[in-house]
Design a protein around this motif. Structure first.
Motif, mmCIF file in Angstrom:
data_model
loop_
_atom_site.group_PDB
_atom_site.id
_atom_site.type_symbol
_atom_site.label_atom_id
_atom_site.label_comp_id
_atom_site.label_asym_id
_atom_site.label_seq_id
_atom_site.Cartn_x
_atom_site.Cartn_y
_atom_site.Cartn_z
ATOM 1 N N GLU A 14 0.805 -1.422 0.116
ATOM 2 C CA GLU A 14 0.103 0.194 -0.123
ATOM 3 C C GLU A 14 0.656 1.164 -0.153
ATOM 4 O O GLU A 14 2.117 1.129 0.361
ATOM 5 N N LEU A 15 0.264 2.094 -0.348
ATOM 6 C CA LEU A 15 0.700 3.667 -0.187
ATOM 7 C C LEU A 15 0.208 4.179 0.931
ATOM 8 O O LEU A 15 -0.949 4.258 1.058
ATOM 9 N N ILE A 16 1.240 4.258 2.131
ATOM 10 C CA ILE A 16 0.659 4.978 3.501
ATOM 11 C C ILE A 16 -0.319 6.415 3.298
ATOM 12 O O ILE A 16 0.436 7.144 2.798
ATOM 13 N N GLU A 17 -1.322 6.430 3.761
ATOM 14 C CA GLU A 17 -1.991 7.649 3.663
ATOM 15 C C GLU A 17 -1.335 8.865 4.260
ATOM 16 O O GLU A 17 -1.336 10.034 3.982
ATOM 17 N N ALA A 18 -0.869 8.701 5.484
ATOM 18 C CA ALA A 18 -0.072 9.513 6.424
ATOM 19 C C ALA A 18 1.035 10.509 5.385
ATOM 20 O O ALA A 18 1.805 9.526 4.713
ATOM 21 N N VAL A 19 1.302 11.439 5.564
ATOM 22 C CA VAL A 19 2.336 12.176 4.640
ATOM 23 C C VAL A 19 3.013 13.205 5.615
ATOM 24 O O VAL A 19 2.296 13.895 6.173
ATOM 25 N N GLN A 20 4.351 13.057 5.531
ATOM 26 C CA GLN A 20 4.990 14.040 6.330
ATOM 27 C C GLN A 20 5.819 15.084 5.701
ATOM 28 O O GLN A 20 5.759 14.832 4.478
ATOM 29 N N VAL A 21 6.084 16.182 6.123
ATOM 30 C CA VAL A 21 6.652 17.585 5.362
ATOM 31 C C VAL A 21 7.874 17.549 5.841
ATOM 32 O O VAL A 21 8.200 17.523 7.000
ATOM 33 N N PHE A 22 8.923 17.486 4.695
ATOM 34 C CA PHE A 22 10.393 17.532 5.065
ATOM 35 C C PHE A 22 10.916 19.114 4.110
ATOM 36 O O PHE A 22 10.510 18.844 3.198
ATOM 37 N N ASN A 23 11.435 19.976 4.967
ATOM 38 C CA ASN A 23 12.000 21.092 4.374
ATOM 39 C C ASN A 23 13.241 20.992 3.795
ATOM 40 O O ASN A 23 14.395 20.810 4.749
ATOM 41 N N VAL A 24 13.428 20.910 2.541
ATOM 42 C CA VAL A 24 14.698 20.762 1.886
ATOM 43 C C VAL A 24 15.461 22.231 1.950
ATOM 44 O O VAL A 24 14.976 23.196 0.940
ATOM 45 N N LEU A 25 16.377 22.346 2.460
ATOM 46 C CA LEU A 25 17.411 23.613 2.720
ATOM 47 C C LEU A 25 18.145 23.933 1.428
ATOM 48 O O LEU A 25 18.637 22.971 0.954
ATOM 49 N N PRO A 26 18.343 25.132 1.027
ATOM 50 C CA PRO A 26 19.259 25.334 -0.089
ATOM 51 C C PRO A 26 20.664 24.751 0.124
ATOM 52 O O PRO A 26 21.287 25.047 1.332
ATOM 53 N N SER A 27 21.272 23.931 -0.589
ATOM 54 C CA SER A 27 22.650 23.553 -0.658
ATOM 55 C C SER A 27 23.597 24.390 -0.266
ATOM 56 O O SER A 27 23.637 25.488 -1.107
ATOM 57 N N PRO A 28 24.372 24.256 0.868
ATOM 58 C CA PRO A 28 25.890 25.184 0.812
ATOM 59 C C PRO A 28 26.574 25.036 -0.417
ATOM 60 O O PRO A 28 26.644 23.934 -0.913
ATOM 61 N N LYS A 29 27.244 26.051 -0.677
ATOM 62 C CA LYS A 29 27.990 25.952 -1.901
ATOM 63 C C LYS A 29 29.324 26.590 -1.268
ATOM 64 O O LYS A 29 29.365 27.874 -0.845
ATOM 65 N N ILE A 30 30.598 26.172 -1.860
ATOM 66 C CA ILE A 30 31.816 26.797 -1.266
ATOM 67 C C ILE A 30 32.518 27.327 -2.411
ATOM 68 O O ILE A 30 32.537 26.683 -3.302
ATOM 69 N N THR A 31 32.827 28.508 -2.393
ATOM 70 C CA THR A 31 33.305 29.402 -3.572
ATOM 71 C C THR A 31 34.670 29.584 -3.356
ATOM 72 O O THR A 31 35.540 29.667 -4.315
ATOM 73 N N SER A 32 35.422 29.868 -2.354
ATOM 74 C CA SER A 32 36.823 29.830 -2.013
ATOM 75 C C SER A 32 37.340 29.436 -0.747
ATOM 76 O O SER A 32 36.842 29.378 0.289
ATOM 77 N N VAL A 33 38.870 29.290 -0.617
ATOM 78 C CA VAL A 33 39.344 28.873 0.629
ATOM 79 C C VAL A 33 40.491 29.722 0.672
ATOM 80 O O VAL A 33 41.360 29.793 -0.445
ATOM 81 N N SER A 34 40.688 30.578 1.823
ATOM 82 C CA SER A 34 41.677 31.671 1.892
ATOM 83 C C SER A 34 43.356 31.044 1.494
ATOM 84 O O SER A 34 43.946 31.862 1.090
ATOM 85 N N SER A 35 43.555 30.008 1.830
ATOM 86 C CA SER A 35 44.882 29.456 1.760
ATOM 87 C C SER A 35 44.934 27.898 1.318
ATOM 88 O O SER A 35 43.722 27.265 1.797
ATOM 89 N N THR A 36 45.913 27.268 0.579
ATOM 90 C CA THR A 36 45.970 25.941 0.403
ATOM 91 C C THR A 36 47.148 25.279 1.018
ATOM 92 O O THR A 36 47.228 24.110 1.256
ATOM 93 N N GLU A 37 47.844 26.030 1.975
ATOM 94 C CA GLU A 37 48.810 25.474 2.763
ATOM 95 C C GLU A 37 48.825 26.525 4.253
ATOM 96 O O GLU A 37 49.007 27.587 4.053
ATOM 97 N N GLU A 38 49.127 25.579 5.374
ATOM 98 C CA GLU A 38 49.423 26.360 6.667
ATOM 99 C C GLU A 38 49.876 25.541 7.553
ATOM 100 O O GLU A 38 49.954 24.310 7.518
ATOM 101 N N TYR A 39 50.432 26.228 8.661
ATOM 102 C CA TYR A 39 50.977 25.402 9.939
ATOM 103 C C TYR A 39 49.495 25.012 10.652
ATOM 104 O O TYR A 39 48.595 25.587 10.640
#
Length: 658
Positions: A282-307
């Motif tokens: 069966e397809l269960i009658e009860a339905v729940q609601v899930f809010n899909v958040l906008p996906s994070p996007k990473i555009t830059s990293v300040s450095s590629t090497e550090e201590y």
């Protein structure tokens, strides 16, 4: 005479109708002369040998002696006869044929054919599992076509199934509302029919409707793992469980009867999505609601090497507001998050988990979903793993002059070491450890190493705490020492608190745990219940001076004698038993039966002469001076013979110095 006899017999065999005319004369009606017989219907049109057949029509007469009824060539037994209906029994050996009537030698052949059925048999039932009120189909042979002749019984109810239709090779019926899983029983007319599910080895499965009640989260990112909860989550190889976000099917990671673990699909739309579950049935009658958040996007990293310890800024969009939902890994080592916003994340480079410097994977996870993986070079850097003292109470407590041990990697002596901002001269034991003394003027802080060649100070995660006179050190001395006190797991009513030891007559009586009460409730409800009752903890205290403070929220008694004393005794041997009360410099004190058990503190909390009622008071003990590190027993000793009690809200241990 012979001819006259035959004539009389013929006249007597006629059905004679009599009546009176208006003149009162008797009238004789020879009814069967020129009679027109007709057959309009038969019921059933098919049936079994030995069962009744009903023939409907006109002008049959009312005398079965004058009528003969045939099915084809086979004569039947007439059960009853009337002008418009004949009821006959299908004879042994009968075969399918037309209905033929013979009335006094006149034969009437109807156009209706009666089918004589053989033994009914079932070849299949489909499906063999269904919900109440679902239709099932029984296929086989010789079922006939009379719906009312079919009786289909299910386990769990006396109600027979509603038969929707009946054909000679197919019966369609509905599962009764109260049916349960078990064998079924099929009867057609008087014929009991065996089915694959009519014995103990066969069962028809009555399915229960599944429920979908909640989700482990109501919002999140695509790719997030979410657990759906309910009952009846059943799938099969042919029809596996399915979960939909709107029109998009989600990946099912695992499932049980009560839980389904899914991954939010990448194709799900931003915003609210209707989440639906489809089981194998069966397809269960009860339905729940899930809010899909906008996906994070990473555009830059300040450095590629550090201590290690250097700050790196990660820029992008749609970052979560709560820092607990963000993790940044440098080769498996988790970074410290300095600050975060919706568009920027500042972290400190962490030491690689395997201790290997160089190129590692920089991974950014948000709500446990990986949104970035890149290459990052961790420059070889000394780092501190731990900085601890040898204080018995806590390796984070120190006094001026105490020696601490610092462990890590690459800890070379060519740098500068400070403790709490004050420079010290450490003693190195290779590159992984050094020792140092707490300097004068230290008030608390971390251990820091600085190197000219390394741009980032090497700092300990551990912060050292200065042990000062008047400091409350209870958290390092006692467990479960203040309101709300925590009772033993699985107890209610009266129970002893977690972390405390007790004598046998304190079992399940050391604390009243009723109506949300969270005090340490030293009480009794019967005579002699707590003579020498003991509730205590054992702790090793370092050399020095101490005092204890007990916050009493309430004291009560009905009558008789009730006394609670707070004791600290040397050794791990609980307390001695009291013998009697004697006069002391500061009031009455107890004498004990074992002089070798040294009582360091003996403080009265309540007796007949102290009535606190609902007014809280704080009872302070005298000072304890330990000349050496000593194991002590800390707790309560009671003497009572009636209903009474003391509610303690907190116990404090104060350090008074050496």
């Amino acid at each position: 005479m012979k001819k006259i006899y035959y004539s009389l017999c013929l006249l007597l065999s006629l059905f004679i109708w009599t009546s009176c005319d208006k003149g009162g004369e008797e009238r004789v009606d020879l009814k069967y002369e020129a009679r027109t017989i007709s057959v309009s219907s038969i019921s059933p049109v098919a049936g079994y040998i030995g069962e009744n057949l009903t023939i409907n029509g006109k002008q049959f007469g009312v005398s079965p002696e004058l009528m003969k009824v045939f099915i084809g060539e086979d004569e039947t037994e007439i059960i009853s006869c009337s002008e418009e209906q004949l009821i006959v029994k299908v004879p042994q050996g009968a075969t399918t044929g037309k209905i033929i009537l013979n009335l006094m030698g006149d034969t009437y052949v109807s156009e209706l054919t009666y089918t004589v059925l053989g033994q009914p048999s079932v070849t299949a039932i489909s499906p063999v599992m269904a919900f109440a009120n679902d239709e099932i189909t029984i296929t086989g042979d010789n079922f006939g076509s009379t719906v009312s002749a079919v009786k289909l019984g299910f386990t769990g109810t006396k109600e027979t199934a509603l038969v929707v239709s009946c054909e000679n090779t197919k019966i369609i019926a509905k599962v009764p509302a109260k049916a349960v899983t078990g064998p079924i029983d099929l009867t057609i007319s008087k014929q009991h029919v065996n089915t694959p599910l009519s014995t103990g080895s066969g069962e028809f499965t009555v399915l229960q409707h599944a429920s979908f009640t909640e989700m482990s989260a109501v919002s999140g990112y695509r790719g997030a793992t979410v657990t759906l909860k309910g009952e009846g989550f059943v799938g099969t190889d042919e029809k596996p469980l399915k979960v939909y976000f709107g029109d998009t099917e989600a990946e099912v990671v695992s499932s049980t009867n009560e839980e389904i673990v899914i991954i939010v699909p990448e194709e799900a739309t931003n915003g609210d999505n209707a989440v639906m579950v489809e089981t194998a049935y069966e397809l269960i009658e009860a339905v729940q609601v899930f809010n899909v958040l906008p996906s994070p996007k990473i555009t830059s990293v300040s450095s590629t090497e550090e201590y290690i310890g250097a700050e790196v800024t990660i820029t992008g969009e749609n970052f979560p507001e709560e820092v607990k939902n963000v993790r940044v890994l440098f080769g498996g080592g988790e970074a410290t998050i300095v600050s975060n916003s919706a568009t920027e994340l500042v972290v400190k480079v962490a030491a690689p988990a395997d201790g290997v410097f160089g190129k590692v994977a920089l991974t950014v996870l948000m709500a446990d979903v990986t949104f970035y993986t890149g290459e990052f070079t961790v420059k070889e850097t000394p780092y501190i793993i731990s900085a601890v003292s040898n204080n018995i109470l806590s390796n984070k407590l120190v006094q001026v002059g105490d020696e601490i041990t610092v462990t890590g990697k690459g800890l070379t002596p060519d740098g500068t070491v400070t403790i709490g901002g004050i420079k010290v001269e450490p003693t190195f034991n290779g590159n992984n450890e050094f020792k140092a003394s707490i300097p004068a003027g230290f008030t608390g802080g971390k251990v820091v190493l600085t190197y000219e060649a390394i741009s980032v100070p090497v700092t300990s995660d551990d912060e050292l705490i200065l042990l000062t006179e008047g400091m409350d050190i209870t958290e390092f001395v006692l467990q479960n020492y203040q309101q709300p006190f925590i009772p033993k797991a699985g107890t209610s009513g009266t129970a002893n608190p977690v972390g405390w030891l007790y004598s046998s007559n304190f079992e399940n009586e050391g604390m009243a745990w009723q109506n949300g009460n969270t005090y340490l409730h030293l009480q009794t409800y019967g005579k002699n219940k707590k003579e020498n009752g003991k509730l205590y903890q054992v702790k090793t205290l370092p050399k020095g001076k101490y005092k204890f403070m007990i916050d009493v929220a309430e004291s009560f008694f009905n009558k008789g004698r009730f006394t609670v004393r707070f004791l600290v005794a040397k050794g791990n041997n609980t307390f001695p038993d009291y013998v009697k009360e004697v006069a002391g410099e500061n009031g009455k004190v107890w004498e004990y039966n074992d002089p070798e058990k040294i009582v360091l503190v003996d403080k009265l909390l309540s007796d007949l002469r102290i009535t606190i009622g609902s007014t809280p008071v704080q009872v302070e003990t005298n000072e304890i001076n330990l000349s050496e590190t000593t194991e002590v027993t800390i707790g309560f000793l009671t003497m009572t013979n009636d209903q009474a009690g003391v509610k303690v809200s907190a116990i404090k241990t104060i350090w008074l110095g050496e």
